[in-house]
Design a protein around this motif. Structure first.
Motif, PDB file in Angstrom:
ATOM      1  N   VAL A 142       0.858  -1.305   0.096  1.00 63.38           N
ATOM      2  CA  VAL A 142       0.114   0.030  -0.170  1.00 63.38           C
ATOM      3  C   VAL A 142       0.731   1.073  -0.017  1.00 63.38           C
ATOM      4  CG1 VAL A 142      -1.551   1.261   1.315  1.00 63.38           C
ATOM      5  CG2 VAL A 142      -1.879  -1.244   1.043  1.00 63.38           C
ATOM      6  N   LEU A 143       1.974   1.190   0.893  1.00 61.58           N
ATOM      7  CA  LEU A 143       2.665   2.606   0.912  1.00 61.58           C
ATOM      8  C   LEU A 143       3.727   2.589  -0.309  1.00 61.58           C
ATOM      9  CD1 LEU A 143       3.882   2.140   4.615  1.00 61.58           C
ATOM     10  CD2 LEU A 143       2.251   3.706   3.803  1.00 61.58           C
ATOM     11  N   SER A 144       3.901   1.417  -1.061  1.00 64.30           N
ATOM     12  CA  SER A 144       4.854   1.509  -2.319  1.00 64.30           C
ATOM     13  C   SER A 144       4.352   1.762  -3.513  1.00 64.30           C
ATOM     14  CB  SER A 144       5.705   0.190  -2.230  1.00 64.30           C
ATOM     15  OG  SER A 144       6.269  -0.258  -1.208  1.00 64.30           O
ATOM     16  N   SER A 145       2.915   1.644  -3.807  1.00 65.00           N
ATOM     17  CA  SER A 145       2.199   1.547  -5.054  1.00 65.00           C
ATOM     18  C   SER A 145       1.409   2.783  -5.451  1.00 65.00           C
ATOM     19  CB  SER A 145       1.306   0.279  -5.058  1.00 65.00           C
ATOM     20  OG  SER A 145       2.337  -0.767  -4.698  1.00 65.00           O
ATOM     21  N   ASP A 146       1.594   3.095  -6.780  1.00 67.52           N
ATOM     22  CA  ASP A 146       0.624   4.387  -7.076  1.00 67.52           C
ATOM     23  C   ASP A 146      -0.570   3.390  -8.121  1.00 67.52           C
ATOM     24  OD1 ASP A 146       2.142   6.553  -6.582  1.00 67.52           O
ATOM     25  OD2 ASP A 146       3.533   5.468  -7.804  1.00 67.52           O
ATOM     26  N   ALA A 147      -0.432   2.232  -8.348  1.00 71.70           N
ATOM     27  CA  ALA A 147      -1.562   1.593  -9.225  1.00 71.70           C
ATOM     28  C   ALA A 147      -1.219  -0.042  -9.032  1.00 71.70           C
ATOM     29  CB  ALA A 147      -1.223   1.632 -10.648  1.00 71.70           C
ATOM     30  N   PHE A 148      -2.432  -0.707  -8.979  1.00 67.18           N
ATOM     31  CA  PHE A 148      -2.444  -2.226  -8.756  1.00 67.18           C
ATOM     32  C   PHE A 148      -3.180  -2.693  -9.670  1.00 67.18           C
ATOM     33  CE2 PHE A 148      -2.327  -0.013  -4.813  1.00 67.18           C
ATOM     34  CZ  PHE A 148      -1.554  -0.787  -3.983  1.00 67.18           C
ATOM     35  N   ILE A 149      -2.402  -3.777 -10.566  1.00 66.25           N
ATOM     36  CA  ILE A 149      -2.903  -4.665 -11.536  1.00 66.25           C
ATOM     37  C   ILE A 149      -3.147  -6.025 -10.993  1.00 66.25           C
ATOM     38  CG2 ILE A 149      -2.335  -5.730 -13.675  1.00 66.25           C
ATOM     39  CD1 ILE A 149      -0.867  -3.202 -14.775  1.00 66.25           C
ATOM     40  N   VAL A 150      -4.287  -6.566 -11.210  1.00 62.66           N
ATOM     41  CA  VAL A 150      -4.503  -7.873 -10.357  1.00 62.66           C
ATOM     42  C   VAL A 150      -4.835  -8.986 -11.684  1.00 62.66           C
ATOM     43  CG1 VAL A 150      -5.777  -9.132  -8.539  1.00 62.66           C
ATOM     44  CG2 VAL A 150      -5.445  -6.656  -8.346  1.00 62.66           C
ATOM     45  N   ALA A 151      -3.869  -9.923 -11.736  1.00 66.13           N
ATOM     46  CA  ALA A 151      -4.067 -10.755 -12.789  1.00 66.13           C
ATOM     47  C   ALA A 151      -4.643 -12.028 -12.052  1.00 66.13           C
ATOM     48  CB  ALA A 151      -2.817 -11.472 -13.248  1.00 66.13           C
ATOM     49  N   PRO A 152      -5.151 -13.165 -12.912  1.00 65.77           N
ATOM     50  CA  PRO A 152      -5.891 -14.109 -12.460  1.00 65.77           C
ATOM     51  C   PRO A 152      -5.058 -14.677 -10.903  1.00 65.77           C
ATOM     52  CG  PRO A 152      -6.254 -14.368 -14.607  1.00 65.77           C
ATOM     53  CD  PRO A 152      -5.145 -12.957 -14.385  1.00 65.77           C
ATOM     54  N   GLY A 153      -5.750 -15.299 -10.184  1.00 69.62           N
ATOM     55  CA  GLY A 153      -4.844 -15.874  -9.092  1.00 69.62           C
ATOM     56  C   GLY A 153      -5.745 -16.601  -7.932  1.00 69.62           C
ATOM     57  N   GLY A 154      -5.369 -17.158  -7.070  1.00 71.76           N
ATOM     58  CA  GLY A 154      -5.989 -17.898  -5.889  1.00 71.76           C
ATOM     59  C   GLY A 154      -6.252 -16.891  -4.577  1.00 71.76           C
ATOM     60  N   ILE A 155      -6.619 -17.528  -3.385  1.00 73.03           N
ATOM     61  CA  ILE A 155      -6.999 -17.137  -2.334  1.00 73.03           C
ATOM     62  C   ILE A 155      -6.238 -15.807  -2.070  1.00 73.03           C
ATOM     63  CG2 ILE A 155      -7.487 -17.322   0.011  1.00 73.03           C
ATOM     64  CD1 ILE A 155      -8.166 -19.882  -0.655  1.00 73.03           C
ATOM     65  N   GLY A 156      -4.836 -16.010  -2.323  1.00 70.33           N
ATOM     66  CA  GLY A 156      -3.898 -14.748  -1.771  1.00 70.33           C
ATOM     67  C   GLY A 156      -4.218 -13.710  -2.661  1.00 70.33           C
ATOM     68  N   THR A 157      -4.339 -13.737  -3.851  1.00 66.58           N
ATOM     69  CA  THR A 157      -4.709 -12.662  -5.014  1.00 66.58           C
ATOM     70  C   THR A 157      -5.855 -12.166  -4.419  1.00 66.58           C
ATOM     71  OG1 THR A 157      -3.213 -13.912  -6.708  1.00 66.58           O
ATOM     72  CG2 THR A 157      -4.785 -12.030  -7.283  1.00 66.58           C
ATOM     73  N   VAL A 158      -7.030 -12.864  -4.075  1.00 65.83           N
ATOM     74  CA  VAL A 158      -8.187 -12.320  -3.868  1.00 65.83           C
ATOM     75  C   VAL A 158      -8.003 -11.407  -2.538  1.00 65.83           C
ATOM     76  CG1 VAL A 158     -10.497 -12.629  -3.046  1.00 65.83           C
ATOM     77  CG2 VAL A 158      -9.629 -14.027  -5.135  1.00 65.83           C
ATOM     78  N   LEU A 159      -7.191 -12.049  -1.453  1.00 64.50           N
ATOM     79  CA  LEU A 159      -6.937 -11.124  -0.427  1.00 64.50           C
ATOM     80  C   LEU A 159      -6.136 -10.002  -0.824  1.00 64.50           C
ATOM     81  CD1 LEU A 159      -6.548 -10.788   2.573  1.00 64.50           C
ATOM     82  CD2 LEU A 159      -4.336 -12.018   2.451  1.00 64.50           C
ATOM     83  N   GLU A 160      -5.210  -9.863  -1.675  1.00 59.29           N
ATOM     84  CA  GLU A 160      -4.679  -8.714  -1.936  1.00 59.29           C
ATOM     85  C   GLU A 160      -5.666  -7.647  -2.554  1.00 59.29           C
ATOM     86  OE1 GLU A 160      -0.566 -10.766  -2.432  1.00 59.29           O
ATOM     87  OE2 GLU A 160      -1.737 -10.928  -4.088  1.00 59.29           O
ATOM     88  N   MET A 161      -6.367  -8.186  -3.577  1.00 56.80           N
ATOM     89  CA  MET A 161      -7.164  -7.181  -4.366  1.00 56.80           C
ATOM     90  C   MET A 161      -8.380  -6.882  -3.382  1.00 56.80           C
ATOM     91  SD  MET A 161     -10.587  -6.871  -5.842  1.00 56.80           S
ATOM     92  CE  MET A 161     -11.257  -8.713  -5.668  1.00 56.80           C
ATOM     93  N   THR A 162      -8.933  -7.667  -2.462  1.00 60.93           N
ATOM     94  CA  THR A 162     -10.038  -6.902  -1.857  1.00 60.93           C
ATOM     95  C   THR A 162      -9.477  -5.779  -0.652  1.00 60.93           C
ATOM     96  OG1 THR A 162      -9.860  -8.977  -0.464  1.00 60.93           O
ATOM     97  CG2 THR A 162     -11.668  -8.865  -1.973  1.00 60.93           C
ATOM     98  N   LEU A 163      -8.312  -6.118  -0.105  1.00 60.88           N
ATOM     99  CA  LEU A 163      -7.781  -5.033   0.875  1.00 60.88           C
ATOM    100  C   LEU A 163      -7.594  -3.773  -0.009  1.00 60.88           C
ATOM    101  CD1 LEU A 163      -6.319  -4.054   3.273  1.00 60.88           C
ATOM    102  CD2 LEU A 163      -4.355  -4.822   2.243  1.00 60.88           C
ATOM    103  N   ILE A 164      -7.120  -3.605  -1.065  1.00 57.72           N
ATOM    104  CA  ILE A 164      -6.986  -2.433  -1.940  1.00 57.72           C
ATOM    105  C   ILE A 164      -8.157  -1.869  -2.263  1.00 57.72           C
ATOM    106  CG2 ILE A 164      -6.060  -1.305  -4.064  1.00 57.72           C
ATOM    107  CD1 ILE A 164      -3.708  -2.661  -1.909  1.00 57.72           C
TER     108      ILE A 164
END
Length: 236
Positions: A142-164
């Motif tokens: 969160v502190l490091s990024s100006d944009a987030f691209i979310v490619a297909p993934g599993g539970i960890g990817t969903v966690l990251e996406m929903t937090l943002i």
């Protein structure tokens, strides 16, 4: 001759044999440390040297697969726009993104978490960070990024996406793009709309559903970042 006397323990001293009081001291101390951390994270650089894009996605896709090669291509295009690339530093699509950025004059960052598997940082990371918990790791994203691209993934990817998504919803993140790439995400967004907006009262606002931008492919994601990057350059 002096009147010095041995220092006495304060009246609030706690014996180590008092387990309940010792536990409370530890809890209070940890909460105090979180106050310090939260205060420090209020400090922001006046200007980051380069725009940074975090790319989330599956650790399971292998080199040569369509998803791997498209992620690698997207990261290379973003690096050619002078964007640093940030990933979880592991295999799969994380490695693909770091590989795409490697050798293009930008930082290829890996933010790892201590797990009993996926221990090694992929070979294309130029700057690595290690965390013991997912919580602190995600905080660094969160502190490091100006944009987030979310490619297909599993539970960890969903966690990251929903937090943002949630941080953008409550305004803890601003001027930040959240871009979901591929066929798996529109169904999730449709489920959220049907489940959260159809109840009485609604469990979310309709505008919350507009925060993530679903796109079909890497080229559409690159186009959104290009536009957002131009606005970032104008602001800075």
């Amino acid at each position: 001759m002096t009147n010095d006397k041995p220092a006495r323990a304060g009246s609030n001293a706690i014996s180590l044999s008092d387990e309940e009081q010792v536990r409370q001291v530890l809890v209070d101390s940890v909460h105090g440390l979180w106050d310090v951390v939260n205060n420090l994270t209020r400090l922001k650089p006046s200007k980051r040297e380069r725009y940074r894009v975090s790319i989330f996605g599956s650790a399971r896709l292998q080199p040569g697969s369509f998803g791997y090669e498209e992620t690698k291509r997207a990261a290379a295009a973003l690096a050619d726009m002078d964007c640093d690339i940030v990933t979880g530093g592991g295999p799969g699509l994380m490695q693909a993104a770091n590989e795409g950025a490697a050798g293009r004059g930008v930082q290829s960052v890996g933010i790892r978490v201590d797990l009993p598997f996926e221990q090694e940082v992929n070979a294309f990371v130029t700057s690595a960070f290690e965390h013991r918990t997912f919580f602190t790791r995600l905080h660094q994203f969160v502190l490091s990024s100006d944009a987030f691209i979310v490619a297909p993934g599993g539970i960890g990817t969903v966690l990251e996406m929903t937090l943002i998504w949630q941080l953008l919803q409550v305004g803890h993140l601003e001027n930040t793009s959240l871009i979901l790439v591929g066929q798996m995400w529109p169904g999730l967004l449709e489920w959220a709309k049907q489940s959260m907006l159809s109840s009485d009262p609604p469990l979310a606002s309709a505008r919350d559903m507009d925060i993530p931008r679903c796109v079909a492919n890497a080229d559409e994601a690159i186009a959104i970042v290009r536009e957002h990057h131009a606005a970032w350059l104008h602001r800075t």
